[in-house]
Design a protein around this motif. Structure first.
Motif, PDB file in Angstrom:
ATOM      1  N   ASP A  40     -11.141 -28.305  37.759  1.00 45.49           N
ATOM      2  CA  ASP A  40     -11.470 -29.246  38.724  1.00 45.49           C
ATOM      3  C   ASP A  40     -10.032 -29.266  39.623  1.00 45.49           C
ATOM      4  O   ASP A  40      -9.224 -29.649  39.232  1.00 45.49           O
ATOM      5  N   PRO A  88     -23.928 -33.315  33.009  1.00 50.21           N
ATOM      6  CA  PRO A  88     -24.559 -32.304  33.965  1.00 50.21           C
ATOM      7  C   PRO A  88     -26.205 -32.712  33.875  1.00 50.21           C
ATOM      8  O   PRO A  88     -26.495 -33.241  32.752  1.00 50.21           O
ATOM      9  N   ALA A 118     -22.093 -26.038  32.503  1.00 47.17           N
ATOM     10  CA  ALA A 118     -23.132 -26.340  31.332  1.00 47.17           C
ATOM     11  C   ALA A 118     -24.039 -25.386  30.984  1.00 47.17           C
ATOM     12  O   ALA A 118     -24.577 -25.276  29.720  1.00 47.17           O
ATOM     13  N   LEU A 166     -12.603 -28.232  30.137  1.00 47.03           N
ATOM     14  CA  LEU A 166     -12.440 -28.859  31.447  1.00 47.03           C
ATOM     15  C   LEU A 166     -11.071 -29.106  31.649  1.00 47.03           C
ATOM     16  O   LEU A 166     -10.144 -29.491  30.709  1.00 47.03           O
ATOM     17  N   GLY A 205     -20.747 -31.477  28.647  1.00 45.38           N
ATOM     18  CA  GLY A 205     -21.633 -30.286  28.878  1.00 45.38           C
ATOM     19  C   GLY A 205     -21.135 -29.066  27.899  1.00 45.38           C
ATOM     20  O   GLY A 205     -21.897 -27.767  27.849  1.00 45.38           O
ATOM     21  N   SER A 240     -18.553 -34.754  34.473  1.00 43.66           N
ATOM     22  CA  SER A 240     -18.505 -34.019  32.957  1.00 43.66           C
ATOM     23  C   SER A 240     -18.212 -34.663  32.005  1.00 43.66           C
ATOM     24  O   SER A 240     -17.836 -34.335  30.831  1.00 43.66           O
ATOM     25  N   SER A 248     -15.968 -30.978  27.486  1.00 39.70           N
ATOM     26  CA  SER A 248     -16.890 -31.838  28.371  1.00 39.70           C
ATOM     27  C   SER A 248     -18.129 -32.315  27.891  1.00 39.70           C
ATOM     28  O   SER A 248     -18.480 -31.914  26.663  1.00 39.70           O
ATOM     29  N   THR A 275     -14.785 -33.992  37.182  1.00 37.28           N
ATOM     30  CA  THR A 275     -14.057 -34.302  36.145  1.00 37.28           C
ATOM     31  C   THR A 275     -15.153 -35.633  35.725  1.00 37.28           C
ATOM     32  O   THR A 275     -15.628 -35.623  34.259  1.00 37.28           O
ATOM     33  N   VAL A 327     -20.413 -28.201  38.000  1.00 32.71           N
ATOM     34  CA  VAL A 327     -20.765 -28.653  36.651  1.00 32.71           C
ATOM     35  C   VAL A 327     -21.951 -28.163  35.859  1.00 32.71           C
ATOM     36  O   VAL A 327     -21.872 -27.898  34.911  1.00 32.71           O
TER      37      VAL A 327
END
Length: 261
Positions: A38, A226, A25, A83, A79, A49, A77, A46, A21
């Motif tokens: 993931d 993150p 990020a 994802l 970040g 994020s 996400s 998940t 993660v």
């Protein structure tokens, strides 16, 4: 073409998801187009994020098993990286894929059809199963997070044997992207001793970056962020930004993606 990296270790509790993660990020913050997949049914990457694993209309399961279109599965996400989320449904994917002819190549074929990214990171389960095998068969390299303790060295030996087997089974170019020392405490004699052993045996395969033990890294997932977003100045966040820079330099040295300047 994207550099595909499996973040893997058959031993749990080594900072694998935290690394996935926060590295994603950090790369995204540098303007690098990054996708995190993931592949762990626990769905921790998940949740970390900022995506609720219990409220998914489509997840990694539908993408891998039901051939759901990528653009209906992928999420943005907290970040700012992209994802492919997961939840407990992914456990059923293991069963469904065991009987499929392409059971070890399903993820590679799905990734071949997705839009261009600079980096694809794959957060693997803490075990050797069909999902981990898919990640290794789909990847260019393996990033191995590990704690500096003796049991972790045993787990590393097992993972290296697995990587050798994957090379023989159809992914001969699978490289060791790097070994990342996590939850490192320089005051601990054992940590220092194991770190020295890693450097002696693996040399340049060990990242220069060391991720320290850091409370903010542990707190950030409960906020769906993150650590690089939750507390950008904490020691853990600073370490993961350094790791992102080191990874990009290594990849550029191989002729891989540089991402945005």
């Amino acid at each position: 073409m994207a550099r595909r990296i499996a973040v893997a270790n058959q031993k749990g509790g080594v900072g694998k998801t935290t690394t996935s993660v926060n590295l994603a990020a950090s790369l995204a913050a540098d303007g690098v187009r990054t996708l995190l997949i993931d592949l762990d049914p626990q769905g921790n990457a998940t949740m970390g994020s900022g995506v609720d694993k219990n409220d998914l209309s489509a997840s990694a399961y539908e993408w891998l098993v039901d051939d759901e279109p990528f653009d209906r599965v992928v999420r943005r996400s907290s970040g700012e990286f992209f994802l492919v989320p997961a939840n407990a449904d992914l456990t059923a994917a293991e069963v469904a894929m065991l009987s499929a002819e392409d059971r070890s190549m399903r993820l590679r074929r799905r990734l071949d059809a997705v839009p261009a990214f600079d980096f694809v990171l794959i957060d693997c389960p803490p075990s050797l199963n069909v999902l981990t095998l898919n990640a290794l068969m789909a990847s260019d390299g393996v990033l191995i997070p590990m704690q500096c303790e003796y049991y972790a060295l045993e787990g590393l030996t097992a993972l290296l044997l697995t990587i050798r087997g994957v090379r023989q089974r159809g992914n001969p170019g699978l490289a060791i992207e790097g070994i990342l020392r996590t939850m490192y405490d320089p005051r601990n004699t054992l940590s220092r001793d194991v770190s020295r052993q890693l450097m002696a045996y693996f040399g340049r395969d060990v990242f220069r970056t060391v991720v320290p033990r850091n409370v903010r890294l542990a707190e950030a997932p409960s906020h769906g962020l993150p650590a690089t977003v939750y507390d950008p100045r904490c020691r853990g966040a600073v370490a993961y930004r350094a790791l992102a820079g080191e990874l990009r330099s290594r990849t550029a040295g191989r002729g891989g993606p540089r991402g945005s300047p």
